[in-house]
Design a protein around this motif. Structure first.
Motif, PDB file in Angstrom:
ATOM      1  N   GLN A 156       0.826  -1.206   0.000  1.00 14.51           N
ATOM      2  CA  GLN A 156       0.000   0.000   0.000  1.00 14.51           C
ATOM      3  C   GLN A 156       0.860   1.257   0.000  1.00 14.51           C
ATOM      4  O   GLN A 156       0.565   2.235  -0.704  1.00 14.51           O
ATOM      5  CB  GLN A 156      -0.941  -0.008   1.206  1.00 14.51           C
ATOM      6  N   ALA A 157       1.942   1.225   0.783  1.00 10.67           N
ATOM      7  CA  ALA A 157       2.820   2.391   0.859  1.00 10.67           C
ATOM      8  C   ALA A 157       3.583   2.597  -0.442  1.00 10.67           C
ATOM      9  O   ALA A 157       3.683   3.721  -0.960  1.00 10.67           O
ATOM     10  CB  ALA A 157       3.795   2.244   2.026  1.00 10.67           C
ATOM     11  N   LEU A 158       4.135   1.512  -0.992  1.00 16.21           N
ATOM     12  CA  LEU A 158       4.939   1.626  -2.205  1.00 16.21           C
ATOM     13  C   LEU A 158       4.103   1.932  -3.442  1.00 16.21           C
ATOM     14  O   LEU A 158       4.588   2.586  -4.379  1.00 16.21           O
ATOM     15  CB  LEU A 158       5.718   0.328  -2.448  1.00 16.21           C
ATOM     16  N   ASN A 159       2.863   1.460  -3.456  1.00 20.20           N
ATOM     17  CA  ASN A 159       2.046   1.570  -4.661  1.00 20.20           C
ATOM     18  C   ASN A 159       1.107   2.760  -4.651  1.00 20.20           C
ATOM     19  O   ASN A 159       0.246   2.872  -5.531  1.00 20.20           O
ATOM     20  CB  ASN A 159       1.225   0.288  -4.860  1.00 20.20           C
ATOM     21  N   SER A 160       1.259   3.664  -3.676  1.00 24.40           N
ATOM     22  CA  SER A 160       0.393   4.836  -3.631  1.00 24.40           C
ATOM     23  C   SER A 160       0.543   5.633  -4.916  1.00 24.40           C
ATOM     24  O   SER A 160       1.619   5.685  -5.525  1.00 24.40           O
ATOM     25  CB  SER A 160       0.749   5.717  -2.425  1.00 24.40           C
ATOM     26  N   GLY A 161      -0.561   6.239  -5.355  1.00 30.27           N
ATOM     27  CA  GLY A 161      -0.524   6.996  -6.600  1.00 30.27           C
ATOM     28  C   GLY A 161      -0.560   6.105  -7.829  1.00 30.27           C
ATOM     29  O   GLY A 161      -0.105   6.493  -8.907  1.00 30.27           O
ATOM     30  N   ASP A 162      -1.118   4.885  -7.663  1.00 28.65           N
ATOM     31  CA  ASP A 162      -1.273   3.941  -8.781  1.00 28.65           C
ATOM     32  C   ASP A 162       0.058   3.528  -9.410  1.00 28.65           C
ATOM     33  O   ASP A 162       0.146   3.258 -10.602  1.00 28.65           O
ATOM     34  CB  ASP A 162      -2.189   4.530  -9.873  1.00 28.65           C
ATOM     35  N   ARG A 163       1.101   3.488  -8.599  1.00 24.34           N
ATOM     36  CA  ARG A 163       2.375   2.979  -9.114  1.00 24.34           C
ATOM     37  C   ARG A 163       2.283   1.469  -9.308  1.00 24.34           C
ATOM     38  O   ARG A 163       1.553   0.786  -8.595  1.00 24.34           O
ATOM     39  CB  ARG A 163       3.513   3.296  -8.130  1.00 24.34           C
ATOM     40  N   PRO A 164       3.038   0.925 -10.243  1.00 23.37           N
ATOM     41  CA  PRO A 164       3.000  -0.531 -10.454  1.00 23.37           C
ATOM     42  C   PRO A 164       3.520  -1.288  -9.232  1.00 23.37           C
ATOM     43  O   PRO A 164       4.442  -0.833  -8.554  1.00 23.37           O
ATOM     44  CB  PRO A 164       3.908  -0.744 -11.672  1.00 23.37           C
ATOM     45  N   ASP A 165       2.904  -2.432  -8.974  1.00 21.54           N
ATOM     46  CA  ASP A 165       3.292  -3.266  -7.831  1.00 21.54           C
ATOM     47  C   ASP A 165       4.575  -4.017  -8.165  1.00 21.54           C
ATOM     48  O   ASP A 165       4.641  -4.739  -9.158  1.00 21.54           O
ATOM     49  CB  ASP A 165       2.167  -4.250  -7.519  1.00 21.54           C
TER      50      ASP A 165
END
Length: 230
Positions: A205-214
């Motif tokens: 959730q933290a890394l992918n904020s702003g619709d960044r790729p997982d």
């Protein structure tokens, strides 16, 4: 920091025992083989941080093993140090041109060898020797306890920070929930594998904020890995 993984390819058992002893004492996880064919298989299984490769070994020669590893995308950047009794200038040049990062002739001091390997790691893979870790667009300053993705700061709790640090130290490697418990939580008896899933979800959730790729890949029945192609 998690122990660095070393693949030792040496068919002289007495020498291999001596080298393995010194690297084990220096904090490395050592995997050994004296066969070139097996070395090419073990590289994919162990995913070593550095390879010590004897020139004259059983099966495929060390120089050919080095050449094949440099052709693979997954091992093109793994540090390789050649070990050999062939000390002529032409042999040294051939080894280096094939892709070796360093070259040491026999006989040698095991303590010097450990130091030389450490120097190669600092030069070729500084993340293993320093306080800066990075993968894809994720950067971690271990000393400052800061994480950025694409240049933007990412807020993480202490457990998520330790979990990400471990994954950044071993990108592409799949870790089971039990292994993560051992390394990130030191196998706290009050923690079970479901807790790992919870913290991985928080990290995502933290890394992918702003619709960044997982970039955290879930491998069914196996665990998790850091993978930009997740």
């Amino acid at each position: 920091m998690t122990a660095k993984r070393l693949l030792l390819v040496e068919d002289d058992r007495a020498l291999a025992d001596l080298v393995a002893f010194h690297f084990d004492r220096a904090g490395y996880e050592v995997t050994r083989t004296g066969d070139g064919e097996e070395a090419l298989i073990l590289v994919d299984e162990v995913k070593p941080d550095v390879i010590l490769l004897d020139w004259m070994i059983e099966g495929i020669s060390g120089i050919e093993v080095c050449r094949r590893l440099r052709r693979r995308a997954t091992t093109a950047n793994v540090p390789i140090m050649m070990l050999t009794a062939r000390g002529e200038e032409g042999d040294r040049i051939r080894g280096l041109e094939t892709g070796a990062d360093d070259y040491i002739t026999k006989p040698f001091s095991p303590r010097e060898l450990v130091a030389r390997v450490g120097a190669v790691l600092r030069r070729v893979r500084p993340a293993l020797a320093g306080e800066q870790l990075a993968y894809a667009d994720v950067e971690m300053d271990v000393a400052a306890h800061r994480v950025r993705r694409g240049g933007d700061p990412i807020a993480l709790g202490p457990t998520e920070f330790r979990l990400l640090k471990h994954l950044l130290e071993h990108p592409g490697r799949v870790f089971s929930r039990e292994r993560l418990l051992d390394t990130v939580w030191a196998h706290d008896p009050d923690i079970d594998t479901r807790t790992v899933d919870v913290h991985v979800r928080r990290l995502r959730q933290a890394l992918n904020s702003g619709d960044r790729p997982d970039i955290i890949r879930t491998v069914r029945s196996a665990g998790y890995s850091l993978d930009s192609e997740a």
